[in-house]
Design an enzyme around this catalytic site. Structure first.
Site, PDB file in Angstrom:
ATOM      1  N   LYS A 115      14.110   9.438  -1.219  1.00  0.00           N
ATOM      2  CA  LYS A 115      14.545   8.125  -0.722  1.00  0.00           C
ATOM      3  C   LYS A 115      15.587   7.519  -1.643  1.00  0.00           C
ATOM      4  O   LYS A 115      16.524   6.857  -1.185  1.00  0.00           O
ATOM      5  CB  LYS A 115      13.353   7.180  -0.552  1.00  0.00           C
ATOM      6  CG  LYS A 115      12.533   7.515   0.663  1.00  0.00           C
ATOM      7  CD  LYS A 115      11.805   6.305   1.227  1.00  0.00           C
ATOM      8  CE  LYS A 115      11.092   6.665   2.519  1.00  0.00           C
ATOM      9  NZ  LYS A 115      10.081   5.684   2.911  1.00  0.00           N
ATOM     10  N   LYS A 197      11.159  19.155   7.558  1.00  0.00           N
ATOM     11  CA  LYS A 197      10.110  18.467   8.318  1.00  0.00           C
ATOM     12  C   LYS A 197      10.713  17.604   9.422  1.00  0.00           C
ATOM     13  O   LYS A 197      11.806  17.051   9.263  1.00  0.00           O
ATOM     14  CB  LYS A 197       9.295  17.651   7.301  1.00  0.00           C
ATOM     15  CG  LYS A 197       8.836  16.320   7.728  1.00  0.00           C
ATOM     16  CD  LYS A 197       8.138  15.574   6.617  1.00  0.00           C
ATOM     17  CE  LYS A 197       8.802  14.201   6.486  1.00  0.00           C
ATOM     18  NZ  LYS A 197       8.042  13.153   5.887  1.00  0.00           N
ATOM     19  N   LYS A 200      11.473  10.807  11.273  1.00  0.00           N
ATOM     20  CA  LYS A 200      12.003   9.663  12.016  1.00  0.00           C
ATOM     21  C   LYS A 200      13.459   9.424  11.687  1.00  0.00           C
ATOM     22  O   LYS A 200      14.204   8.897  12.489  1.00  0.00           O
ATOM     23  CB  LYS A 200      11.281   8.381  11.584  1.00  0.00           C
ATOM     24  CG  LYS A 200       9.819   8.350  11.791  1.00  0.00           C
ATOM     25  CD  LYS A 200       9.276   7.019  11.248  1.00  0.00           C
ATOM     26  CE  LYS A 200       7.883   7.197  10.698  1.00  0.00           C
ATOM     27  NZ  LYS A 200       7.278   6.076  10.083  1.00  0.00           N
TER      28      LYS A 200
HETATM   29  P1  TYM Z   1       4.725   7.795   7.456  1.00  0.00           P
HETATM   30  O1  TYM Z   1       4.862   6.507   8.184  1.00  0.00           O
HETATM   31  O2  TYM Z   1       5.939   8.433   6.915  1.00  0.00           O
HETATM   32  O3  TYM Z   1       4.006   8.847   8.374  1.00  0.00           O
HETATM   33  C1  TYM Z   1       2.804   8.546   9.057  1.00  0.00           C
HETATM   34  C2  TYM Z   1       1.924   9.776   9.115  1.00  0.00           C
HETATM   35  O4  TYM Z   1       2.595  10.836   9.816  1.00  0.00           O
HETATM   36  C3  TYM Z   1       2.542  12.028   9.041  1.00  0.00           C
HETATM   37  N1  TYM Z   1       3.755  12.819   9.306  1.00  0.00           N
HETATM   38  C4  TYM Z   1       3.753  14.109   9.675  1.00  0.00           C
HETATM   39  N2  TYM Z   1       2.753  14.970   9.895  1.00  0.00           N
HETATM   40  C5  TYM Z   1       3.083  16.223  10.291  1.00  0.00           C
HETATM   41  N3  TYM Z   1       4.367  16.628  10.477  1.00  0.00           N
HETATM   42  C6  TYM Z   1       5.411  15.791  10.265  1.00  0.00           C
HETATM   43  N4  TYM Z   1       6.655  16.198  10.466  1.00  0.00           N
HETATM   44  C7  TYM Z   1       5.123  14.458   9.847  1.00  0.00           C
HETATM   45  N5  TYM Z   1       5.885  13.375   9.562  1.00  0.00           N
HETATM   46  C8  TYM Z   1       5.029  12.380   9.221  1.00  0.00           C
HETATM   47  C9  TYM Z   1       2.470  11.537   7.600  1.00  0.00           C
HETATM   48  O5  TYM Z   1       1.927  12.527   6.756  1.00  0.00           O
HETATM   49  C10 TYM Z   1       1.585  10.334   7.744  1.00  0.00           C
HETATM   50  O6  TYM Z   1       0.223  10.721   7.738  1.00  0.00           O
HETATM   51  N6  TYM Z   1       3.139   6.567   2.959  1.00  0.00           N
HETATM   52  C11 TYM Z   1       2.688   6.706   4.315  1.00  0.00           C
HETATM   53  C12 TYM Z   1       2.058   5.472   4.911  1.00  0.00           C
HETATM   54  C13 TYM Z   1       0.920   4.914   4.131  1.00  0.00           C
HETATM   55  C14 TYM Z   1      -0.399   5.461   4.060  1.00  0.00           C
HETATM   56  C15 TYM Z   1      -1.125   4.568   3.242  1.00  0.00           C
HETATM   57  C16 TYM Z   1      -0.975   6.600   4.596  1.00  0.00           C
HETATM   58  C17 TYM Z   1       0.921   3.777   3.391  1.00  0.00           C
HETATM   59  N7  TYM Z   1      -0.307   3.567   2.847  1.00  0.00           N
HETATM   60  C18 TYM Z   1      -2.465   4.818   2.933  1.00  0.00           C
HETATM   61  C19 TYM Z   1      -2.325   6.835   4.307  1.00  0.00           C
HETATM   62  C20 TYM Z   1      -3.037   5.948   3.479  1.00  0.00           C
HETATM   63  C21 TYM Z   1       3.914   7.025   5.163  1.00  0.00           C
HETATM   64  O7  TYM Z   1       5.007   6.631   4.876  1.00  0.00           O
HETATM   65  O8  TYM Z   1       3.638   7.644   6.307  1.00  0.00           O
END
Ligand code: TYM
Length: 336
Positions: A115, A197, A200
């Site tokens: 990032k 991967k 978004k």
């Molecule tokens: P975020 O918003 O980037 O993604 C949300 C969830 O989607 C999963 N994910 C994927 N899984 C499989 N293949 C992919 N290509 C893929 N892209 C995204 C992510 O692993 C995630 O589970 N930091 C976290 C948000 C967060 C969080 C937390 C999660 C904040 N606090 C506490 C768990 C517990 C995030 O940015 O996820």
């Protein structure tokens, strides 16, 4: 553990358009496992502002995401579905954990490095301390399991380290959380570059399936998905594109890899890709319909937000009372 129930916590950012990766790697698993647990599913809007956001857009996307959780099958009467910004305890514990996290640990995080490279003009302190806030989210609810995709593994390891570090100083305050990776879909890859991967923020819209893509767009994107010249539907390292499509197909249909390989034995990639597209449409179309229905019911969503805010406050406050006391913050005097 609260009320003799094990706790599950997870969250998502409402930034950008959610992808099939978010659904198969996280949301779908939440629905599959939520039954016997006390669950908290958060829209992590505090995390979102580590990157500049348009306020109206952030508000709209956050509401949409919360609605989507419900549309996916999470009953908001049973699962606590809420906004992180409505529960100030997240920010408070985030700050406290910042004071237990070493800068070196944060600088090592690959998501931070990615990032920071992408937003070189705005490497703010929040971008760096993002993982301690994430640890706070989890530890606040004494979560045992955190269902996420494989890309969050490093952050989860830090959450465990912080829980242990804090407990070593103050006694058993936090449950040490475990990552919960789904059997399939842990890492859904880009349809245009299967070494990357699905994300978004990918600039190429053909690389990702967005959850709100209409059926024709979904079919078209799968038709264009990058494969190889081997010509066999086989799950192996030499065929990362096909492997990814098999993962998607099996996640959506519940079939095993072997069943999938057998089903498409001797058939061209065209037939296979079409079937993957249909399987995804079959999963996303009902989700989209339900989302539209729910979005129209403003009162219901509002009521669920208020109800669940209270629930999140109640449980997080239990942990915070303990934390404040252990740390040595003075109690609020009670006048007679
Ligand atoms: P975020 O918003 O980037 O993604 C949300 C969830 O989607 C999963 N994910 C994927 N899984 C499989 N293949 C992919 N290509 C893929 N892209 C995204 C992510 O692993 C995630 O589970 N930091 C976290 C948000 C967060 C969080 C937390 C999660 C904040 N606090 C506490 C768990 C517990 C995030 O940015 O996820």
């Amino acid at each position: 553990m609260f009320d003799d129930k094990k706790v599950i916590f997870s969250g998502m950012q409402a930034t950008g358009n959610l992808t099939l990766g978010n659904y198969l790697g996280a949301l779908k698993n939440w629905v599959d496992i939520c039954e016997d647990y006390l669950t908290f599913f958060c829209v992590v809007d505090l995390h979102s502002i580590t990157v500049r956001q348009d306020p109206a857009e952030l508000r709209r996307r956050s509401r949409d995401l919360l609605t989507l959780y419900i549309a996916a099958g999470l009953d908001p009467e049973k699962n606590c579905i809420y906004y992180q910004s409505h529960v100030p305890n997240h920010a408070e514990l985030g700050w406290i954990l910042d004071c237990f996290t070493y800068v070196g640990e944060l600088e090592r995080m690959t998501q931070y490095k990615d990032k920071a490279a992408k937003h070189a003009d705005n490497i703010n302190a929040g971008l760096l301390t993002y993982p301690s806030l994430m640890a706070a989210d989890i530890l606040l609810y004494q979560a045992e399991y955190v269902p996420v995709g494989a890309d969050q593994k490093q952050h989860l390891e830090l959450a465990r380290t912080l829980a242990e570090r804090f407990n070593n100083v103050y006694g058993d305050v936090f449950t040490v959380p475990d990552i919960w990776l789904g059997k399939r879909g842990r890492k859904i890859m880009s349809l245009q570059d299967p070494e990357k991967k699905m994300s978004k923020s990918d600039e190429n819209p053909n690389a990702s399936i967005y959850l709100m893509d209409d059926p024709d767009t979904i079919r078209r994107k799968f038709k264009r998905a990058v494969t190889d010249s081997i010509g066999a539907v086989k799950y192996c390292d030499e065929q990362p594109g096909i492997r990814n499509l098999i993962d998607i197909y099996c996640s959506c249909t519940g079939k095993s890899t072997e069943e999938c390989e057998k089903e498409f034995e001797g058939q061209g990639y065209g037939v296979f890709k079409e079937a993957v597209g249909e399987a995804v449409v079959g999963v996303l179309k009902p989700l989209q319909d339900r989302f539209r229905e729910l979005s129209a019911d403003k009162d219901y969503i509002d009521r669920m937000i208020l109800q669940n805010d209270e629930k999140a406050m109640y449980y997080s406050e239990k942990t915070m009372r303990k934390v404040r006391k252990k740390i040595g913050f003075p109690e609020r005097p009670r006048l007679k």
